[in-house]
Design an enzyme around this catalytic site. Sequence first.
Site, PDB file in Angstrom:
ATOM      1  CD  GLU A 174      49.216  29.834  44.462  1.00 36.86           C
ATOM      2  OE1 GLU A 174      48.720  30.765  45.100  1.00 36.86           O
ATOM      3  OE2 GLU A 174      50.031  29.043  44.966  1.00 36.86           O
ATOM      4  CD  GLU A 211      39.858  55.635  40.558  1.00 37.12           C
ATOM      5  OE1 GLU A 211      39.360  56.659  41.008  1.00 37.12           O
ATOM      6  OE2 GLU A 211      40.604  55.610  39.553  1.00 37.12           O
ATOM      7  CE  LYS A 268      52.742  31.085  45.838  1.00 36.15           C
ATOM      8  NZ  LYS A 268      51.691  30.458  46.627  1.00 36.15           N
ATOM      9  CG  HIS A 311      41.513  59.099  38.924  1.00 35.55           C
ATOM     10  ND1 HIS A 311      40.696  58.074  38.476  1.00 35.55           N
ATOM     11  CD2 HIS A 311      41.819  59.854  37.849  1.00 35.55           C
ATOM     12  CE1 HIS A 311      40.525  58.220  37.180  1.00 35.55           C
ATOM     13  NE2 HIS A 311      41.183  59.281  36.771  1.00 35.55           N
ATOM     14  CE1 TYR A 360      44.736  29.984  48.726  1.00 34.66           C
ATOM     15  CE2 TYR A 360      43.476  28.006  49.234  1.00 34.66           C
ATOM     16  CZ  TYR A 360      43.755  29.342  49.467  1.00 34.66           C
ATOM     17  OH  TYR A 360      43.082  30.030  50.421  1.00 34.66           O
ATOM     18  CB  CYS A 399      55.584  29.333  54.392  1.00 32.30           C
ATOM     19  SG  CYS A 399      55.549  31.009  53.746  1.00 32.30           S
ATOM     20  CB  CYS A 451      54.249  31.178  50.566  1.00 33.24           C
ATOM     21  SG  CYS A 451      53.364  30.227  51.786  1.00 33.24           S
TER      22      CYS A 451
END
Length: 450
Positions: A181, A439, A51, A434, A177, A43, A48
């Site tokens: 990516e 939302e 990357k 908002h 993945y 990782c 991760c």
Amino acid sequence: MAKYDYDLITIGAGSGGVRASRRAAGLGKRSAVIENLRVGGTCVMRGCVPKKLLVIGSHFADDFEDAAGYGWQAVSPDFSWPRLIAAKAAELDRLEDVYHRILREAGVEEITGTGRLADSHTVEVDGKAMTAETILVCTGGWPKMPDIPGIEHAITSNEALDLPELPKRIAIVGGGYIAVEFAGIFNGFGADVTEIIRAPQILRGFDEDARDVLAHEMEKKGIHIMRETVVRSIEKCEGGFSLRFPYGKELEADLVMYATGRSPNTSGLGLEEAGVKLDDKGAILVDEFSKTAVDNIYAIGDVTERLNLTPVALAEAEAFINTVYRDTPTAMDYANIASAVFSQPPIGSVGLSEAQARSQTDIDVYVSRFTPMKYTLSGRDEKTMMKIVVDQKTDRVLGCHMVGLDAPEIIQGLAIALKCGATKAQFDATIGIHPTAAEEFVTMREKRED
Ligand code: NDP
């Protein structure tokens, strides 16, 4: 005198191994961790983290363009790949130092080398034997590639993160993945990217609408997706490589990258000789408490191939500590674990896909598609898609999926709601913020017509 040299020997200092070994030391246990590459594991060192830094870097291309819609004079700044790679390398060095410090301060002994089980209580590192009451295996995984002629010309994500220069034409094989990516990263930096997938669509296992929307957005950005295509061979040719397909088709590229899955790192560890059982893919078989077939040997993280995500390995480490050292047997709960694909645009997802939910119960589906506010003035043609999957009988929200700007950040919050068993009525009763994209998740009222 203690019967063993250590209470706990951990093999592998990735996310899971670092967490478990330092927690054990924090509880006063004599704890050692063995690592043959860099502390931090896949990782932090090869996955991760680097990357994501490249994803952030490549997205600036869009950001510079979008700024013009907001009155900024259009700019096309120079980009230097070596400068980015050097900055990323410096950040990884910093993180590795942090990991060394954390381990040192926790009182964990770091041992550099390759650990191998000599028996169920003995680990050998480069010929030196050491014993422990408990052994934890967290050796992670490694990229795997199919055995086709010329595969030696292909690189994996390991090398892709450290290329000396940015190639102009890149062929990426795989639809998972990592492939998706890196397709986004290289496309963002201006390379000509072709992604070759053997399936009809990218990202098997993800919600079907999310897969379709992302593939469409990637293609709009100029990524060429070759579907239902298998590479037969790779040959070196003038100026690059030639990928051969059945029926005589060919593709030339300067770089060929394979992202066709990962295999657990279990060979040569002496696991089976010590009595540990593996499955047919070489993953360590464990029970719900991460215990292997040998009573004092445990395994967590990618080497067990349960759910190969860093936060899962961390949670499995905590559960292991509770079970072995806190007298609180803890089974890991794999339900409703959110995940993200840092594609461009990204995907965030938690719970069941529409197809998974439909196979279990009657469902209602709510879908919203819109242009994110940021792109109204900039005129970028990129849509966001959000989807809620609801159990008709109980009104519980079974899945939330999003493709679009900030999707991983938004889905992380919704994962708490799903963990709490939230109903659609509770989503509806939540007042939105908002103006945000998020939302939409609390304002969707119209069921999609089947
Ligand atoms: P995945 O298992 O996700 O995807 C492998 C891809 O390669 C699939 O598209 C598969 O096709 C294809 N494939 C497999 N074998 C072949 C073959 N022989 N020829 C052609 N295509 C093939 O693997 P990745 O390498 O992308 O990622 C490994 C793991 O790392 C993931 O499972 C994930 O857990 C983790 N990860 C998580 C990330 C995140 O959370 N953001 C990021 C990166 C990795 P098909 O679908 O047809 O089987």
